[in-house]
Design a protein around this motif. Structure first.
Motif, PDB file in Angstrom:
ATOM      1  N   ILE A 275      11.960  -2.132 -10.374  1.00  0.00           N
ATOM      2  CA  ILE A 275      10.508  -2.295 -10.397  1.00  0.00           C
ATOM      3  C   ILE A 275      10.108  -3.742 -10.700  1.00  0.00           C
ATOM      4  CG2 ILE A 275      10.155   0.117 -10.965  1.00  0.00           C
ATOM      5  CD1 ILE A 275       9.501  -0.645 -13.801  1.00  0.00           C
ATOM      6  N   CYS A 276      10.959  -4.454 -11.426  1.00  0.00           N
ATOM      7  CA  CYS A 276      10.664  -5.874 -11.656  1.00  0.00           C
ATOM      8  C   CYS A 276      10.798  -6.675 -10.367  1.00  0.00           C
ATOM      9  CB  CYS A 276      11.578  -6.439 -12.746  1.00  0.00           C
ATOM     10  SG  CYS A 276      11.094  -5.915 -14.414  1.00  0.00           S
ATOM     11  N   GLU A 277      11.681  -6.253  -9.479  1.00  0.00           N
ATOM     12  CA  GLU A 277      11.786  -6.891  -8.174  1.00  0.00           C
ATOM     13  C   GLU A 277      10.526  -6.638  -7.349  1.00  0.00           C
ATOM     14  OE1 GLU A 277      15.435  -5.451  -6.495  1.00  0.00           O
ATOM     15  OE2 GLU A 277      16.689  -6.817  -7.677  1.00  0.00           O
ATOM     16  N   LEU A 278      10.001  -5.403  -7.428  1.00  0.00           N
ATOM     17  CA  LEU A 278       8.756  -5.097  -6.720  1.00  0.00           C
ATOM     18  C   LEU A 278       7.601  -5.915  -7.276  1.00  0.00           C
ATOM     19  CD1 LEU A 278       9.016  -1.198  -6.407  1.00  0.00           C
ATOM     20  CD2 LEU A 278       9.678  -2.941  -4.740  1.00  0.00           C
ATOM     21  N   LEU A 279       7.587  -6.097  -8.592  1.00  0.00           N
ATOM     22  CA  LEU A 279       6.560  -6.923  -9.227  1.00  0.00           C
ATOM     23  C   LEU A 279       6.658  -8.370  -8.744  1.00  0.00           C
ATOM     24  CD1 LEU A 279       4.395  -7.667 -11.320  1.00  0.00           C
ATOM     25  CD2 LEU A 279       6.200  -7.672 -13.063  1.00  0.00           C
ATOM     26  N   ALA A 280       7.876  -8.906  -8.739  1.00  0.00           N
ATOM     27  CA  ALA A 280       8.072 -10.298  -8.326  1.00  0.00           C
ATOM     28  C   ALA A 280       7.644 -10.520  -6.882  1.00  0.00           C
ATOM     29  CB  ALA A 280       9.530 -10.697  -8.515  1.00  0.00           C
ATOM     30  N   LEU A 281       7.854  -9.507  -6.038  1.00  0.00           N
ATOM     31  CA  LEU A 281       7.514  -9.616  -4.621  1.00  0.00           C
ATOM     32  C   LEU A 281       6.084  -9.175  -4.320  1.00  0.00           C
ATOM     33  CD1 LEU A 281      10.849  -8.221  -3.117  1.00  0.00           C
ATOM     34  CD2 LEU A 281      10.094 -10.609  -3.130  1.00  0.00           C
ATOM     35  N   HIS A 282       5.368  -8.694  -5.345  1.00  0.00           N
ATOM     36  CA  HIS A 282       3.977  -8.242  -5.198  1.00  0.00           C
ATOM     37  C   HIS A 282       3.881  -7.115  -4.174  1.00  0.00           C
ATOM     38  CE1 HIS A 282       2.758 -12.603  -6.478  1.00  0.00           C
ATOM     39  NE2 HIS A 282       3.362 -11.941  -7.446  1.00  0.00           N
TER      40      HIS A 282
END
Length: 364
Positions: A275-282
């Motif tokens: 989910i942090c990857e999804l956050l970083a990629l918006h």
């Protein structure tokens, strides 16, 4: 040259943030070494580093395997032998630290890190911990008193940590994730560029509940979307092969950054790194966390935090139905720009730089 020991293992989630830090630490002049278990996944992942094109220097990372055990809250015959493995691991870590004389140690978590952090304290080497989940896991809880600084993914985690040691950083994300190419991702799947894409990620083992919910509404979804379905090992439905606008893969590694770039909405489990990857990629997303029956509840807490911060729409696994998923997709699609704006404003980004700065601040 400064020297750092990275440690973490047991799952890929305890290793990939370490790998994400390596290029930045190399830029800052650190000589990097890694301590993990003798047979864990970290040995394979670190062993592949520098040969897979991920290293900016092309150099492999020296790896040291130590004995490790697990502290369980339930009965298991290994509970009688693992304490001796932990003691042995402590002795092995102590010898490695004495020999390498590192300036600092960075620990990502997992039970292999406990003897490393404790041995570092004995050798007066400062340690920086990183906690991915909202509530600290047992291994990190055992190490908090020995740490010089502790990095956290979630604002709520700070309440569980000593105020003078705690830092909200987010999770280090590998640089490769930001190099995705939407057109390459669409071409890989045989998709058109004029229809939005949903990426479904069930985790490395897939998810029967998520897979079933998606497949039950495929006719409705395909009227509006194209679907990339990472369904897990041996979870491909052969009867759906060749359906226009729908592709299935057990697992994707090399092309994942392109598929993520191609995705307009992501349906995912709620593991901290994912989910942090999804956050970083918006990436606007729907999270379906593992239930308490299948986990200690960390994914539920992670998802609740992201929902509270306006990053995600959450469906509890026990409430997952095809109709509920359709309703969630409609809501997220209608509010895509709002989700993107909330993620863009988050302070839980640029974690590689933030964590490296903290490492620098405590290094001898």
């Amino acid at each position: 040259m400064k020297r750092i020991i990275l440690t973490g293992g047991g799952t890929a989630g305890h290793v990939t943030p370490n790998i994400a830090l390596i290029p930045e630490l190399q830029k800052r002049g650190y000589e990097i070494h890694y301590i993990g278990s003798k047979t864990g996944i970290e040995k394979e992942l670190i062993g592949n580093y520098g040969t897979s094109g991920s290293s900016i220097s092309g150099n492999s990372i020296p790896y040291y395997g130590i004995s490790s055990g697990k502290l369980r809250r339930y009965f298991d015959v290994k509970n009688f032998t693992d304490p001796f493995r932990i003691i042995k691991g402590y002795s092995e870590a102590d010898k490695i630290i004495k020999k390498l004389k590192p300036s600092v140690i960075f620990s990502k978590g997992g039970f292999v890190t406990v003897p490393v952090v404790k041995a570092a304290k004995r050798r007066h080497v400062p340690c920086v911990l990183h906690e991915s989940d909202l509530s600290p896991g047992l291994a990190n809880r055992l190490c908090i008193s020995s740490a010089a600084a502790i990095c956290a993914n979630f604002p709520e985690t700070l309440a569980h940590l000593p105020e003078d040691k705690a830092h909200l950083t987010g999770s280090p994300i590998r640089h490769e994730l930001f190099t995705g190419n939407r057109l390459k991702g669409l071409d890989f799947c045989g998709f058109t560029a004029n229809k939005p894409v949903i990426l479904v990620i069930g985790g490395s083992l897939g998810s029967v509940r998520v897979n079933e919910a998606v497949r039950e509404i495929l006719p409705q979804l395909l009227e509006r979307y194209q679907i990339i379905h990472l369904c897990g090992k041996e979870k491909i439905d052969e009867s759906l092969q060749g359906m226009e606008g729908y592709v299935q893969y057990e697992y994707i590694q090399k092309e994942l950054c392109d598929l993520l770039d191609a995705a307009d909405i992501v349906i995912s489990r709620a593991g901290a790194n994912a989910i942090c990857e999804l956050l970083a990629l918006h990436k606007p997303n729907i999270l379906i966390p593992l239930s308490l029956e299948a986990s200690r509840g960390d994914q539920i807490l992670n998802a609740e935090s992201f929902e509270k911060q306006g990053f995600s729409y959450v469906i509890k696994e026990e409430e997952l139905t095809s109709d509920r998923l359709l309703e969630a997709l409609q809501h997220v699609d209608d509010n895509r720009e709002q989700y993107k704006s909330a993620m863009a404003a988050s302070s839980q980004q640029d974690a590689v730089i933030k964590v490296a700065d903290i490492i620098d601040s405590v290094a001898l």
